[in-house]
Design a protein around this motif. Structure first.
Motif, mmCIF file in Angstrom:
data_model
loop_
_atom_site.group_PDB
_atom_site.id
_atom_site.type_symbol
_atom_site.label_atom_id
_atom_site.label_comp_id
_atom_site.label_asym_id
_atom_site.label_seq_id
_atom_site.Cartn_x
_atom_site.Cartn_y
_atom_site.Cartn_z
ATOM 1 N N THR A 256 -43.960 -5.887 112.339
ATOM 2 C CA THR A 256 -42.920 -5.356 111.447
ATOM 3 C C THR A 256 -43.314 -4.026 110.808
ATOM 4 O OG1 THR A 256 -43.834 -6.701 109.640
ATOM 5 C CG2 THR A 256 -42.001 -7.633 110.911
ATOM 6 N N LEU A 257 -44.598 -3.648 110.945
ATOM 7 C CA LEU A 257 -45.083 -2.385 110.382
ATOM 8 C C LEU A 257 -45.866 -1.620 111.454
ATOM 9 C CD1 LEU A 257 -46.366 -3.337 106.806
ATOM 10 C CD2 LEU A 257 -44.346 -1.969 107.371
ATOM 11 N N PRO A 258 -45.210 -1.088 112.460
ATOM 12 C CA PRO A 258 -45.918 -0.375 113.517
ATOM 13 C C PRO A 258 -46.501 0.941 113.025
ATOM 14 C CG PRO A 258 -43.554 -0.097 113.772
ATOM 15 C CD PRO A 258 -43.753 -1.106 112.673
ATOM 16 N N ALA A 259 -47.543 1.430 113.705
ATOM 17 C CA ALA A 259 -48.149 2.709 113.360
ATOM 18 C C ALA A 259 -47.092 3.809 113.396
ATOM 19 C CB ALA A 259 -49.281 3.025 114.329
ATOM 20 N N GLY A 260 -47.179 4.706 112.418
ATOM 21 C CA GLY A 260 -46.208 5.785 112.316
ATOM 22 C C GLY A 260 -45.103 5.520 111.315
ATOM 23 N N THR A 261 -44.979 4.274 110.866
ATOM 24 C CA THR A 261 -43.968 3.940 109.866
ATOM 25 C C THR A 261 -44.283 4.640 108.545
ATOM 26 O OG1 THR A 261 -43.601 1.766 110.865
ATOM 27 C CG2 THR A 261 -42.848 2.074 108.586
ATOM 28 N N VAL A 262 -43.276 5.207 107.921
ATOM 29 C CA VAL A 262 -43.434 5.864 106.613
ATOM 30 C C VAL A 262 -42.589 5.106 105.594
ATOM 31 C CG1 VAL A 262 -43.172 7.979 105.270
ATOM 32 C CG2 VAL A 262 -43.860 8.102 107.684
ATOM 33 N N LEU A 263 -43.231 4.604 104.553
ATOM 34 C CA LEU A 263 -42.545 3.814 103.543
ATOM 35 C C LEU A 263 -42.556 4.547 102.205
ATOM 36 C CD1 LEU A 263 -44.165 0.335 104.289
ATOM 37 C CD2 LEU A 263 -41.900 1.128 105.010
ATOM 38 N N PRO A 264 -41.427 4.575 101.501
ATOM 39 C CA PRO A 264 -41.409 5.157 100.152
ATOM 40 C C PRO A 264 -42.000 4.179 99.142
ATOM 41 C CG PRO A 264 -39.238 4.327 100.693
ATOM 42 C CD PRO A 264 -40.083 4.135 101.924
ATOM 43 N N VAL A 265 -42.685 4.708 98.138
ATOM 44 C CA VAL A 265 -43.266 3.879 97.084
ATOM 45 C C VAL A 265 -43.021 4.529 95.735
ATOM 46 C CG1 VAL A 265 -45.065 2.871 98.536
ATOM 47 C CG2 VAL A 265 -45.509 5.004 97.313
ATOM 48 N N ASP A 266 -43.046 3.728 94.681
ATOM 49 C CA ASP A 266 -43.053 4.243 93.314
ATOM 50 C C ASP A 266 -44.499 4.438 92.884
ATOM 51 O OD1 ASP A 266 -40.236 4.105 93.026
ATOM 52 O OD2 ASP A 266 -40.375 1.960 92.567
ATOM 53 N N ALA A 306 -61.077 6.178 81.517
ATOM 54 C CA ALA A 306 -60.759 5.884 82.914
ATOM 55 C C ALA A 306 -59.284 6.146 83.161
ATOM 56 C CB ALA A 306 -61.093 4.429 83.259
ATOM 57 N N SER A 307 -58.933 6.385 84.417
ATOM 58 C CA SER A 307 -57.524 6.505 84.796
ATOM 59 C C SER A 307 -57.264 5.628 86.016
ATOM 60 C CB SER A 307 -57.150 7.960 85.087
ATOM 61 O OG SER A 307 -57.802 8.427 86.250
ATOM 62 N N VAL A 308 -56.055 5.107 86.110
ATOM 63 C CA VAL A 308 -55.647 4.242 87.213
ATOM 64 C C VAL A 308 -54.330 4.755 87.772
ATOM 65 C CG1 VAL A 308 -55.026 1.916 87.934
ATOM 66 C CG2 VAL A 308 -56.809 2.240 86.214
ATOM 67 N N SER A 309 -54.327 5.068 89.064
ATOM 68 C CA SER A 309 -53.106 5.479 89.764
ATOM 69 C C SER A 309 -52.598 4.290 90.574
ATOM 70 C CB SER A 309 -53.386 6.662 90.689
ATOM 71 O OG SER A 309 -52.241 7.007 91.441
ATOM 72 N N THR A 310 -51.347 3.907 90.338
ATOM 73 C CA THR A 310 -50.785 2.686 90.922
ATOM 74 C C THR A 310 -49.567 2.997 91.769
ATOM 75 O OG1 THR A 310 -51.515 1.424 88.988
ATOM 76 C CG2 THR A 310 -49.855 0.399 90.397
ATOM 77 N N LEU A 316 -44.996 -3.509 100.445
ATOM 78 C CA LEU A 316 -46.452 -3.519 100.379
ATOM 79 C C LEU A 316 -46.997 -4.151 99.117
ATOM 80 C CD1 LEU A 316 -47.085 0.093 101.706
ATOM 81 C CD2 LEU A 316 -47.313 -2.042 102.984
ATOM 82 N N GLY A 317 -46.159 -4.386 98.129
ATOM 83 C CA GLY A 317 -46.627 -4.930 96.870
ATOM 84 C C GLY A 317 -47.235 -3.847 95.988
ATOM 85 N N THR A 318 -48.263 -4.199 95.227
ATOM 86 C CA THR A 318 -48.864 -3.276 94.263
ATOM 87 C C THR A 318 -50.342 -3.066 94.591
ATOM 88 O OG1 THR A 318 -47.363 -3.985 92.515
ATOM 89 C CG2 THR A 318 -49.373 -2.880 91.834
#
Length: 427
Positions: A256-266, A306-310, A316-318
């Motif tokens: 369901t996630l073949p190579a080359g797939t581009v997914l948008p994320v927040d 410290a800083s955390v980038s999420t 894909l979840g978090t």
């Protein structure tokens, strides 16, 4: 002994070329040019650019010697100011880039920093290295952020027989932009280091303009070119840094996630703090055409822990990337001397010391020693051009897991180079 405005011009050379905060520890870049409030003339305009090349690179990572080049990027700092006023009152509008940083770890083995557990939001180095229960890991490749400041500062002065006394105060707004690139691996199961999906993550997050203030005082005896001033800049917290990004699938065992797939994320960044600071400057003429000055600045870098980038998505979840700092407060001191050769040409030289803010969790900002110089050419009563340069010596240092980092590393003795050009117009 009357020293007049010729020595004041020398002070401006050192202030804009040698004492630039662009070379200080931490994420410091430019400071608002509020010194323009003390320039003679009804209307003053000043514009400058500072180019900095900080040459910092790792000598070892996790015990292995590396030669990945410099991971710190060069940068240009703009500074603009315009003032309107007289001997009693004046106001100045300013614009600069107060805080920023960039790092590119592509030259390291595997093209990025060592792995950390990304299936957690923890700011504990121990949790970031607990691979036994990890469902995903990541490697940071590039990271950068910058900010812009727009400010208005005013001066209210009273002249007595003993000199001129001034109160300074104003407000500013500051925004925040963040960019990051990393490689991620999602395991087939928790604690099972079999790559089900590998990906490249690219994010951009922005924070709105947030307000701050500065307040200070100054005392002058103009005929002796004497001035002592103190300026406090308030802390600014950016707690709304968010945006979006993409995850590009590089390899996958999932149909369901073949190579080359581009997914948008927040994307989100944990609270970012521009620290409060206090700067004291002093100058005085010592002979006709000669001036000495010094400055001292304290910056509350200990607020940067410290800083955390999420990132998050429904597919894909978090997951997150962690950058520890655990800095201590920064102290910067500079002393200089200048000489006016004639009414058109002045020159200055200064030495400086910046106590490194690194404590062992991060090793970029060690002690820094600087030598700088500048020259000012006053074409006429209305226009002046200033040029200057700086050489800085960065001491070596180290970071370790025992001090809060998620990997061990060392840096050797390195150098910083900088050049500056400024133009001033007076009406």
């Amino acid at each position: 002994m009357v020293l007049g405005h010729r020595s004041i011009s020398i002070a401006a050379v050192i202030a804009t070329l040698a004492s630039s905060s662009a070379f200080a520890g931490g994420f410091q870049r430019g400071t608002a040019d509020t010194d323009i409030l003390f320039e003679p003339g009804t209307v003053n305009m000043r514009a400058g650019l500072t180019y900095v090349d900080p040459q910092r690179g790792f000598t070892s990572v996790d015990g292995d010697s590396v030669d990945g080049g410099y991971y710190t990027g060069d940068y240009v700092i703009p500074s603009y100011s315009i003032s309107l006023g007289n001997d009693m009152v004046g106001c100045a509008g300013t614009a600069t880039e107060p805080f920023a940083a960039s790092a590119d770890y592509s030259g390291l083995p595997e093209g990025a920093l060592p792995e950390q557990v990304s299936s957690t939001q923890s700011t504990s180095a121990a949790d970031r290295l607990d691979f036994t229960s990890a469902t995903a890991v990541s490697r940071t490749q590039k990271i950068s952020f910058d900010s812009k400041e727009l400010g208005l500062t005013c001066r209210l002065s009273y002249t007595a027989d003993s000199g001129r006394y001034s109160l300074l105060g104003g407000v500013f707004v500051e925004d925040f932009q963040f960019e990051g690139t990393s490689f991620a691996t999602r395991y087939a199961a928790a604690g099972v280091p079999i790559a089900a999906v590998t990906s490249r993550i690219e994010v951009e997050s922005d924070g709105d303009y947030k307000p701050g203030f500065r307040i200070g005082a100054a005392y002058e005896i103009p005929e002796y070119a004497l001035r002592v001033q103190a300026m406090y800049r308030s802390e600014v917290k950016h707690d709304d840094v968010s945006g979006d990004g993409t995850v590009t699938i590089l390899s996958s065992l999932l149909p369901t996630l073949p190579a080359g797939t581009v997914l948008p994320v927040d994307s989100y960044l944990s609270e970012a703090i521009s620290p409060q600071s206090l700067e004291i400057k002093a100058q005085t003429g010592v002979a006709p055409g000669w001036l000495v000055l010094g400055s001292f600045r304290w910056t509350d870098w200990s607020t940067n822990q410290a800083s955390v980038s999420t990132i998050s998505s429904s597919v894909l979840g978090t997951s997150s990337s962690y950058s520890p700092y655990n800095w201590r407060d920064g102290y910067t001191a500079q002393v200089g001397v200048g000489h006016a050769f004639n009414d058109q040409i002045s020159a200055a030289i200064a030495v400086g010391y910046d106590r490194g803010v690194s404590t062992g969790s991060e090793t970029t900002y060690t002690d820094l020693y600087t030598l700088s110089g500048g020259v000012a050419f006053k074409a006429n009563q209305m226009a002046e051009i200033r040029l200057g340069g700086l050489l800085g010596y960065w001491t070596g240092g180290s970071q370790s897991v025992s001090e809060g980092s998620y990997y061990d590393a060392t840096v050797g003795d390195d150098f910083v180079y900088g050049i500056n050009a400024t133009m001033r117009l007076t009406f």
